[in-house]
Design a protein around this motif. Structure first.
Motif, PDB file in Angstrom:
ATOM      1  N   SER A   2      20.282 -67.324  20.690  1.00 46.58           N
ATOM      2  CA  SER A   2      20.759 -68.316  21.655  1.00 46.58           C
ATOM      3  C   SER A   2      21.973 -67.795  22.425  1.00 46.58           C
ATOM      4  O   SER A   2      22.139 -68.103  23.598  1.00 46.58           O
ATOM      5  CB  SER A   2      21.098 -69.628  20.962  1.00 46.58           C
ATOM      6  OG  SER A   2      22.182 -69.444  20.079  1.00 46.58           O
ATOM      7  N   GLU A   3      22.819 -67.006  21.752  1.00 50.04           N
ATOM      8  CA  GLU A   3      23.977 -66.428  22.436  1.00 50.04           C
ATOM      9  C   GLU A   3      23.524 -65.487  23.544  1.00 50.04           C
ATOM     10  O   GLU A   3      24.065 -65.501  24.646  1.00 50.04           O
ATOM     11  CB  GLU A   3      24.864 -65.686  21.438  1.00 50.04           C
ATOM     12  CG  GLU A   3      26.271 -65.485  21.936  1.00 50.04           C
ATOM     13  CD  GLU A   3      27.167 -64.977  20.838  1.00 50.04           C
ATOM     14  OE1 GLU A   3      27.718 -63.884  21.033  1.00 50.04           O
ATOM     15  OE2 GLU A   3      27.311 -65.655  19.810  1.00 50.04           O
ATOM     16  N   ASN A   6      22.463 -67.452  26.495  1.00 50.89           N
ATOM     17  CA  ASN A   6      23.604 -67.968  27.248  1.00 50.89           C
ATOM     18  C   ASN A   6      24.103 -66.922  28.245  1.00 50.89           C
ATOM     19  O   ASN A   6      24.425 -67.262  29.383  1.00 50.89           O
ATOM     20  CB  ASN A   6      24.738 -68.382  26.315  1.00 50.89           C
ATOM     21  CG  ASN A   6      24.391 -69.640  25.534  1.00 50.89           C
ATOM     22  OD1 ASN A   6      23.537 -70.423  25.938  1.00 50.89           O
ATOM     23  ND2 ASN A   6      25.051 -69.828  24.409  1.00 50.89           N
ATOM     24  N   TYR A   7      24.191 -65.675  27.837  1.00 52.02           N
ATOM     25  CA  TYR A   7      24.606 -64.616  28.751  1.00 52.02           C
ATOM     26  C   TYR A   7      23.615 -64.476  29.905  1.00 52.02           C
ATOM     27  O   TYR A   7      24.004 -64.309  31.053  1.00 52.02           O
ATOM     28  CB  TYR A   7      24.752 -63.271  28.020  1.00 52.02           C
ATOM     29  CG  TYR A   7      25.941 -63.206  27.105  1.00 52.02           C
ATOM     30  CD1 TYR A   7      27.227 -63.321  27.607  1.00 52.02           C
ATOM     31  CD2 TYR A   7      25.782 -63.036  25.733  1.00 52.02           C
ATOM     32  CE1 TYR A   7      28.329 -63.272  26.773  1.00 52.02           C
ATOM     33  CE2 TYR A   7      26.871 -62.986  24.890  1.00 52.02           C
ATOM     34  CZ  TYR A   7      28.154 -63.101  25.416  1.00 52.02           C
ATOM     35  OH  TYR A   7      29.238 -63.041  24.590  1.00 52.02           O
TER      36      TYR A   7
END
Length: 116
Positions: A2-3, A6-7
């Motif tokens: 998920s990180e 986000n990017y």
């Protein structure tokens, strides 16, 4: 995972925003910044944070840049460049600052998401 997503979202938003910038306007802005002896920045709220960061980066690049309202900021003068960052483009306080800068002959640039 998920990180990473986000990017990717941030990069996509930057791409969408920058794709709307007119090359001629960018070149004019770039030339104004490069040619200015002194640059002043101002903004309110989130735009104020961007204005502060931009002034800091300009100083790191060797430009004389100041944030309007700081205790060490000198008075703006003729031929200085005043960059106002405002999402709405209509913040009253920033409009008053622009009028003052215009009255002494400074060049004013407004960076906004509002074309009007």
């Amino acid at each position: 995972m998920s990180e990473f997503n986000n990017y990717r979202l941030i990069l996509e938003e930057l791409d969408a925003t920058l794709s709307q910038v007119d090359n001629t306007e960018y070149e004019r802005f770039s030339n104004d910044v490069i040619g200015a002896d002194r640059i002043f920045t101002a903004g309110k709220g989130r735009s104020g944070f961007v204005a502060n960061s931009f002034a800091m980066r300009l100083n790191q690049l060797g430009k004389n840049a100041y944030v309007v309202g700081e205790s060490t900021t000198p008075s703006i003068k003729e031929h200085d460049l005043f960059i106002i960052i405002s999402g709405s483009g209509s913040t009253e306080h920033l409009r008053l600052l622009a009028e003052k800068a215009q009255s002494v002959g400074a060049k004013i640039v407004l960076l906004t998401t509002n074309a009007e």
